[in-house]
Scaffold this motif. Structure first.
Motif, PDB file in Angstrom:
ATOM      1  N   ALA A   1       0.826  -1.206   0.000  1.00 16.60           N
ATOM      2  CA  ALA A   1       0.000   0.000   0.000  1.00 16.60           C
ATOM      3  C   ALA A   1       0.859   1.254   0.000  1.00 16.60           C
ATOM      4  N   VAL A   2       1.927   1.256   0.800  1.00 13.45           N
ATOM      5  CA  VAL A   2       2.824   2.416   0.838  1.00 13.45           C
ATOM      6  C   VAL A   2       3.484   2.615  -0.511  1.00 13.45           C
ATOM      7  N   ASP A   3       3.932   1.527  -1.132  1.00 11.25           N
ATOM      8  CA  ASP A   3       4.565   1.629  -2.458  1.00 11.25           C
ATOM      9  C   ASP A   3       3.579   2.153  -3.498  1.00 11.25           C
ATOM     10  N   GLU A   4       2.312   1.738  -3.411  1.00 14.68           N
ATOM     11  CA  GLU A   4       1.292   2.179  -4.359  1.00 14.68           C
ATOM     12  C   GLU A   4       1.021   3.677  -4.200  1.00 14.68           C
ATOM     13  N   ILE A   5       0.975   4.148  -2.945  1.00 13.89           N
ATOM     14  CA  ILE A   5       0.771   5.584  -2.710  1.00 13.89           C
ATOM     15  C   ILE A   5       1.952   6.378  -3.265  1.00 13.89           C
ATOM     16  N   GLU A   6       3.143   5.852  -3.075  1.00 14.36           N
ATOM     17  CA  GLU A   6       4.331   6.535  -3.605  1.00 14.36           C
ATOM     18  C   GLU A   6       4.288   6.589  -5.128  1.00 14.36           C
ATOM     19  N   ALA A   7       3.819   5.501  -5.752  1.00 10.26           N
ATOM     20  CA  ALA A   7       3.759   5.461  -7.218  1.00 10.26           C
ATOM     21  C   ALA A   7       2.698   6.414  -7.763  1.00 10.26           C
ATOM     22  N   CYS A   8       1.617   6.637  -6.999  1.00  8.74           N
ATOM     23  CA  CYS A   8       0.502   7.474  -7.467  1.00  8.74           C
ATOM     24  C   CYS A   8       0.603   8.909  -6.975  1.00  8.74           C
ATOM     25  N   ALA A   9       1.678   9.264  -6.266  1.00  4.45           N
ATOM     26  CA  ALA A   9       1.865  10.639  -5.817  1.00  4.45           C
ATOM     27  C   ALA A   9       2.027  11.544  -7.032  1.00  4.45           C
ATOM     28  N   GLY A  10       1.269  12.628  -7.086  1.00  6.89           N
ATOM     29  CA  GLY A  10       1.319  13.553  -8.216  1.00  6.89           C
ATOM     30  C   GLY A  10       0.272  13.264  -9.260  1.00  6.89           C
ATOM     31  N   SER A  11      -0.349  12.094  -9.199  1.00  2.83           N
ATOM     32  CA  SER A  11      -1.440  11.791 -10.122  1.00  2.83           C
ATOM     33  C   SER A  11      -2.745  11.657  -9.330  1.00  2.83           C
ATOM     34  N   GLN A  12      -2.832  10.604  -8.510  1.00  2.00           N
ATOM     35  CA  GLN A  12      -4.032  10.438  -7.690  1.00  2.00           C
ATOM     36  C   GLN A  12      -3.954  11.252  -6.396  1.00  2.00           C
ATOM     37  N   PHE A  13      -2.752  11.335  -5.806  1.00  2.00           N
ATOM     38  CA  PHE A  13      -2.606  11.946  -4.483  1.00  2.00           C
ATOM     39  C   PHE A  13      -1.765  13.218  -4.535  1.00  2.00           C
ATOM     40  N   ASP A  14      -2.028  14.113  -3.593  1.00  2.00           N
ATOM     41  CA  ASP A  14      -1.201  15.293  -3.381  1.00  2.00           C
ATOM     42  C   ASP A  14       0.217  14.811  -3.073  1.00  2.00           C
ATOM     43  N   PRO A  15       1.227  15.209  -3.883  1.00  2.00           N
ATOM     44  CA  PRO A  15       2.582  14.663  -3.699  1.00  2.00           C
ATOM     45  C   PRO A  15       3.186  14.981  -2.332  1.00  2.00           C
ATOM     46  N   GLU A  16       2.940  16.183  -1.801  1.00  2.00           N
ATOM     47  CA  GLU A  16       3.503  16.519  -0.498  1.00  2.00           C
ATOM     48  C   GLU A  16       2.841  15.712   0.618  1.00  2.00           C
ATOM     49  N   LEU A  17       1.514  15.588   0.548  1.00  2.00           N
ATOM     50  CA  LEU A  17       0.817  14.778   1.547  1.00  2.00           C
ATOM     51  C   LEU A  17       1.237  13.317   1.454  1.00  2.00           C
ATOM     52  N   ALA A  18       1.388  12.818   0.222  1.00  2.00           N
ATOM     53  CA  ALA A  18       1.782  11.418   0.042  1.00  2.00           C
ATOM     54  C   ALA A  18       3.147  11.172   0.667  1.00  2.00           C
ATOM     55  N   ALA A  19       4.100  12.098   0.442  1.00  2.00           N
ATOM     56  CA  ALA A  19       5.441  11.937   1.010  1.00  2.00           C
ATOM     57  C   ALA A  19       5.379  11.959   2.534  1.00  2.00           C
ATOM     58  N   ARG A  20       4.555  12.866   3.069  1.00  2.00           N
ATOM     59  CA  ARG A  20       4.420  12.958   4.525  1.00  2.00           C
ATOM     60  C   ARG A  20       3.797  11.690   5.090  1.00  2.00           C
ATOM     61  N   PHE A  21       2.755  11.183   4.422  1.00  2.00           N
ATOM     62  CA  PHE A  21       2.072   9.970   4.883  1.00  2.00           C
ATOM     63  C   PHE A  21       3.019   8.771   4.861  1.00  2.00           C
ATOM     64  N   ILE A  22       3.782   8.649   3.787  1.00  2.00           N
ATOM     65  CA  ILE A  22       4.751   7.538   3.679  1.00  2.00           C
ATOM     66  C   ILE A  22       5.783   7.630   4.789  1.00  2.00           C
ATOM     67  N   GLN A  23       6.225   8.839   5.085  1.00  2.00           N
ATOM     68  CA  GLN A  23       7.201   9.051   6.151  1.00  2.00           C
ATOM     69  C   GLN A  23       6.642   8.575   7.497  1.00  2.00           C
ATOM     70  N   ILE A  24       5.366   8.903   7.743  1.00  2.00           N
ATOM     71  CA  ILE A  24       4.727   8.498   8.996  1.00  2.00           C
ATOM     72  C   ILE A  24       4.585   6.990   9.074  1.00  2.00           C
ATOM     73  N   ARG A  25       4.110   6.370   7.997  1.00  2.00           N
ATOM     74  CA  ARG A  25       3.887   4.915   8.009  1.00  2.00           C
ATOM     75  C   ARG A  25       5.201   4.157   8.184  1.00  2.00           C
ATOM     76  N   ARG A  26       6.246   4.616   7.548  1.00  2.00           N
ATOM     77  CA  ARG A  26       7.545   3.945   7.692  1.00  2.00           C
ATOM     78  C   ARG A  26       8.089   4.135   9.110  1.00  2.00           C
ATOM     79  N   ALA A  27       7.861   5.315   9.695  1.00  2.00           N
ATOM     80  CA  ALA A  27       8.310   5.540  11.064  1.00  2.00           C
ATOM     81  C   ALA A  27       7.554   4.629  12.026  1.00  2.00           C
ATOM     82  N   VAL A  28       6.251   4.440  11.786  1.00  2.00           N
ATOM     83  CA  VAL A  28       5.454   3.561  12.648  1.00  2.00           C
ATOM     84  C   VAL A  28       5.899   2.119  12.503  1.00  2.00           C
ATOM     85  N   SER A  29       6.116   1.658  11.245  1.00  2.00           N
ATOM     86  CA  SER A  29       6.499   0.263  11.023  1.00  2.00           C
ATOM     87  C   SER A  29       7.883  -0.045  11.558  1.00  2.00           C
ATOM     88  N   GLU A  30       8.750   0.964  11.585  1.00  2.00           N
ATOM     89  CA  GLU A  30      10.109   0.755  12.085  1.00  2.00           C
ATOM     90  C   GLU A  30      10.239   1.151  13.556  1.00  2.00           C
TER      91      GLU A  30
END
Length: 504
Positions: A465-494
């Protein structure tokens, strides 16, 4: 009548025997006794054969009246008979066993009077306990609380002391009842009251004053100490009730005599205002009343607030019912709300704005109430008509939420399926023209949909899911929000530190 006649005849018969009354007089007494027995037998036959309305448990009289005096007949008659029997025992001393018999009768009658008095005392004690306690929770009831509040304020005024009042309310209790049933709601309140009593002292008079509202009196307690006590209660109750489904929380309001109010009515009202303010500021907190900062809601303002909360609770229950239609999505809105809170805080959304974002996330799919189950739970791909029906839910959700007096969240719900590239629905707007909150909902909704089971596919992994959001950043999702969301999810998983919020 037969019972009372018997009580009176026996002592009279013994008195006549002790006094040596002629046999003719004793025969008349025997005849009266036999007549009474005959009347009793005939009354029993009549009661068993006559059709009449009856109750397994007699209804209590509406007024005391004559029945109050009739209740005194037995003890007065028994006391009179005891005196007669005791007198006969004294007169018959030295006449063999008669003195013992009369003495035993006097003792028996006195024992009956004492037993009846003991039973009445126990009954009155039980009735008094029931009159001051709530039958569901066992804590003090509304009537006792107000009587105690008036007494405590009078004592505090006399001795120049302070008394504080804490009012607590279970957050979103109406939603809990709607989802779990009133039986579970009653069990929740009983458990809540038991926990509350265990956390307070006996002198603090825990009372249930409404459906899901409780109050605590804190004698000889100033405002700062009462506020600290209330916040500890809220925190502890949140932990103690953590096992209850639905993440149950509590809001509390605090007011103090004489700092805030000088009468019991004003103290009660201001504590209620503080509690309502705690709910409006995000719930799960304790608020101390402050003049000028917290509105003194009374009359029409209070009615409007209750009506607004009622409409909001109805819509939230409707949104929860939408999730419950499919076991795979029964917690979807709550998951989206939790994700939206985290992302919203990360980009600098705070306070009331953050609470509104949470509400929008909880109710973003309420419009799906108008989509048939056959479409929502379809195992295969949707055809064009079915896709059109599903896409209508965003606009329908906006219309439903227009009754909640929360105009801020209407565009967020309407546009939570708009894409950054303009290919979304219902209006096809793009980029920054999409409200920030709608872009947050779009991203969090998509992520939870990917990591959850659906009728047409199994759940994806969080990494996918995180990889899919990263791939769709700038098309489906706001790129800045997508980057921030990915950062949060990776911080939580790690299990790392979540990045600091952006400047709003």
């Amino acid at each position: 009548a037969v019972y009372l006649a018997g009580v009176g005849l026996w002592p009279t018969w013994y008195a006549s025997a002790a006094a040596g009354t002629r046999n003719e007089a004793r025969s008349v007494l025997d005849l009266l006794q036999l007549t009474g027995h005959y009347v009793l037998v005939m009354a029993t036959i009549y009661r068993l054969t006559e059709r009449a309305e009856w109750f397994p448990r007699p209804l209590p009289p509406m007024t005391l009246g004559r029945r109050r005096w009739l209740s005194l007949v037995f003890p007065l008659s028994a006391l009179a008979a005891t005196a007669v029997a005791a007198s006969a025992a004294y007169s018959a001393r030295g006449q063999g066993g008669w003195s013992v018999i009369y003495g035993a009768i006097a003792a028996l009658l006195m024992g009956l009077v004492l037993l009846r008095s003991s039973l009445l005392a126990l009954e009155h004690s039980t009735l008094f306990y029931k009159s001051i306690t709530d039958p569901l929770t066992g804590v003090y009831n509304h009537r006792y609380f107000h009587d105690r509040l008036a007494d405590e304020i009078q004592a505090a005024a006399q001795f120049g002391d302070s008394i504080s009042m804490v009012m607590l309310d279970v957050d979103d209790f109406g939603d809990f009842n709607s989802l779990n049933g009133h039986g579970e709601g009653d069990r929740l309140l009983a458990s809540f009251a038991e926990t509350l009593v265990g956390m307070t002292s006996r002198t603090q008079a825990v009372s249930r004053i409404g459906g899901d509202e409780f109050a605590i009196l804190l004698p000889a307690t100033a405002a700062p100490e009462a506020h600290l006590f209330a916040q500890r209660l809220v925190d502890r109750l949140g932990i103690e009730m953590g096992d209850v489904p639905g993440n149950i929380t509590v809001s509390a309001g605090v007011a103090t005599f004489p700092d805030h109010a000088l009468t019991p009515e004003d103290l009660f009202r201001l504590a209620d205002c503080a509690m309502l303010w705690a709910k409006e500021r995000g719930k799960n907190r304790a608020v101390l009343f402050e003049q000028g900062r917290i509105p003194d809601k009374a009359g029409r303002d209070r009615v409007e607030h209750v009506q607004r909360q009622s409409r909001l609770s109805s819509v939230r229950a409707l949104a929860a019912a939408v999730d419950a239609r499919d076991p795979a999505t029964q917690n979807h809105s709550r998951h989206v709300a939790a994700l939206a809170l985290g992302l919203g805080e990360s980009v600098g959304i705070q306070g009331e704005h953050l609470r509104l974002l949470e509400l929008a996330a909880l109710m973003h799919d309420v419009g799906k109430i108008g989509v048939p189950d056959a479409i929502l739970t379809k195992a295969g791909p949707l055809d064009a008509e079915e896709q059109r029906r599903v896409r209508e839910h965003a606009v329908l959700g906006q219309h439903i939420l227009s009754s909640t007096d929360l105009p801020e969240i209407l565009p967020w719900v309407r546009h939570h399926h708009e894409r950054w590239d303009g290919l979304g629905y219902p209006d096809g707007i793009d980029g920054q023209s999409i409200p920030l909150e709608a872009r947050i909902l779009m991203l969090c909704d998509s992520y939870d949909a990917m990591v959850s089971d659906r009728p047409y596919r199994a759940a994806c992994s969080e990494q996918f899911a995180v990889d899919e959001i990263e791939a769709c950043a700038g098309s489906q999702f706001d790129p800045e929000l997508a980057a921030r969301f990915i950062q949060i999810r990776r911080a939580v998983s790690e299990d790392c530190t979540v990045p600091e919020p952006l400047v709003s």
